[in-house]
Scaffold this motif. Sequence first.
Motif, short mmCIF file in Angstrom:
data_model
loop_
_atom_site.label_atom_id
_atom_site.label_comp_id
_atom_site.label_asym_id
_atom_site.label_seq_id
_atom_site.Cartn_x
_atom_site.Cartn_y
_atom_site.Cartn_z
N ASP A 1 34.03 74.85 0.20
CA ASP A 1 35.20 73.98 0.28
C ASP A 1 34.95 72.71 1.09
OD1 ASP A 1 37.68 73.73 -0.76
OD2 ASP A 1 38.72 74.80 0.85
N VAL A 2 33.80 72.07 0.90
CA VAL A 2 33.45 70.87 1.66
C VAL A 2 34.29 69.69 1.13
CG1 VAL A 2 31.59 69.25 2.24
CG2 VAL A 2 31.12 71.72 2.15
N GLU A 3 34.97 69.01 2.06
CA GLU A 3 35.94 67.95 1.70
C GLU A 3 35.32 66.75 1.00
OE1 GLU A 3 37.34 66.86 5.63
OE2 GLU A 3 39.34 67.60 5.14
N ARG A 4 34.22 66.25 1.61
CA ARG A 4 33.62 65.00 1.13
C ARG A 4 32.13 65.20 0.92
NH1 ARG A 4 35.56 60.50 -0.84
NH2 ARG A 4 34.94 58.92 0.67
N VAL A 5 31.62 64.76 -0.23
CA VAL A 5 30.17 64.72 -0.46
C VAL A 5 29.83 63.33 -0.95
CG1 VAL A 5 28.22 65.62 -1.80
CG2 VAL A 5 29.99 67.20 -1.03
N LEU A 6 28.75 62.78 -0.40
CA LEU A 6 28.23 61.51 -0.90
C LEU A 6 26.84 61.79 -1.44
CD1 LEU A 6 27.90 58.51 -1.35
CD2 LEU A 6 27.74 58.17 1.10
N PHE A 7 26.73 61.69 -2.77
CA PHE A 7 25.44 61.94 -3.43
C PHE A 7 24.70 60.61 -3.60
CE2 PHE A 7 22.97 61.93 -7.40
CZ PHE A 7 22.04 62.91 -7.08
N LEU A 8 23.39 60.65 -3.29
CA LEU A 8 22.59 59.42 -3.40
C LEU A 8 21.69 59.45 -4.61
CD1 LEU A 8 21.42 58.57 0.20
CD2 LEU A 8 23.14 57.49 -1.21
N GLY A 9 21.80 58.44 -5.44
CA GLY A 9 20.93 58.30 -6.60
C GLY A 9 19.88 57.25 -6.34
N SER A 10 19.61 56.43 -7.36
CA SER A 10 18.55 55.42 -7.26
C SER A 10 18.74 54.42 -8.40
CB SER A 10 17.20 56.10 -7.41
OG SER A 10 16.21 55.17 -7.76
N SER A 11 18.27 53.19 -8.17
CA SER A 11 18.43 52.17 -9.22
C SER A 11 17.61 52.49 -10.48
CB SER A 11 18.04 50.79 -8.69
OG SER A 11 16.71 50.80 -8.22
N CYS A 12 16.67 53.44 -10.38
CA CYS A 12 15.87 53.77 -11.57
C CYS A 12 16.65 54.58 -12.60
CB CYS A 12 14.57 54.46 -11.19
SG CYS A 12 14.83 56.11 -10.55
N ILE A 13 17.90 54.93 -12.31
CA ILE A 13 18.74 55.63 -13.30
C ILE A 13 19.08 54.74 -14.48
CG2 ILE A 13 19.79 57.19 -11.61
CD1 ILE A 13 22.33 55.22 -11.90
N TYR A 14 18.96 53.42 -14.29
CA TYR A 14 19.40 52.48 -15.34
C TYR A 14 18.32 52.26 -16.39
CZ TYR A 14 23.31 51.53 -12.25
OH TYR A 14 24.44 51.67 -11.49
N PRO A 15 18.73 51.86 -17.60
CA PRO A 15 17.74 51.61 -18.66
C PRO A 15 16.71 50.56 -18.24
CG PRO A 15 19.96 51.62 -19.56
CD PRO A 15 20.10 51.69 -18.08
N LYS A 16 15.48 50.75 -18.72
CA LYS A 16 14.38 49.84 -18.39
C LYS A 16 14.74 48.38 -18.66
CE LYS A 16 9.63 48.90 -19.95
NZ LYS A 16 8.58 49.34 -19.05
#
Length: 317
Positions: free
Chosen positions: A101-116
């Motif tokens: 039951d964790v109130e807040r989560v901040l997930f970190l991605g990366s700019s490489c998720i975007y199309p080439k």
Amino acid sequence: MAYDLTGNRVWVAGHRGMVGGAVARRLAAEGAQVIEAGREVVDLVDQAQVKAWMAATRPDAIVLAAAKVGGIKANSEFPVDFLYQNLMIEANILQAAHEADVERVLFLGSSCIYPKLATQPIPEDALLTGPLEPTNEWYAIAKIAGIKLTQAYRTQYGRDWISAMPTNLYGPGDNYDLNSSHVLPALLRKFHEAKVSGAGEVVVWGSGTPLREFLHCDDLADALVFLLKEYSGYDHINVGSGVEVTIRELAEIIAEVVGYEATLTFDATKPDGTPRKLMDSGRLHAMGWNRARPLRDGIVDTYADFLAHERRHGTDD
Ligand code: GFB
């Protein structure tokens, strides 16, 4: 309403990394109670360990900065590590956080998720509109799954969890191993070593023409704390500096900061990767955060840290 971090117990997953370390420092300055747990306490790839640790610890919030990360070479050579470990880390943490039951989560991605070949600067809605850059598609697919999983908990269970996509990062505590590092720490080390040995030459991978946007990890941490406090929404948010240079220009700035003029040799046997990945950070700016330091200042700060911890980087072995 803003989320108040004061006194809250915030687990920084990945606190020993460059980003996690910066986030932990920034959260402490905010008055949060930072929770840290190294691999010897909880192995994040192990589902049972993560569930047991989370159930016992029950943080109020989590910044998910733990990941298997690396530069262009490591990404290409270890596809299983980058895909499997990152999928496991994020799935284990998010499900355990839901159960606790964790109130807040901040997930970190990366700019490489975007199309080439995404339009530049890249807006958040460019996600999943085209093929990925092959040199880091394994990492990118794991990170895309993490964004989607975060959104799925929001959609199915109403969790107030969010994601941020940082651009290429650098700063104190970076990885200086030339086989697995990113370009900025690699070139800092190469220029420093050339200066010490008087080599006269620095080898730069690829053509030197790709463009990259760089953000100091302490500026990222400041933006992440801002988002934790101020942002609640389904969409992931880009976090960039807007400062973009070619790899050749980066080498020239680093030469100046290190104080050593060397001949640049471009190694065409090494990949360029994506030609350009400047993010559109307009949404973050519109919310009120736009505090990235100039690139040169950030490199001066990073080189000072490099010199202070030279033995740790193995540069004088
Ligand atoms: O930082 P980097 O490894 O990763 O490489 P990406 C950026 C550019 O710098 C490429 C060139 O064009 C490299 O060929 N480069 C020049 C060098 N010299 C060097 C060197 O000595 N070392 C390295 N590493 N590069 C990463 C992804 O892509 O971006 C990660 O691999 C992550 O998954 C990160 O997403 C944000 O910018 O190409």
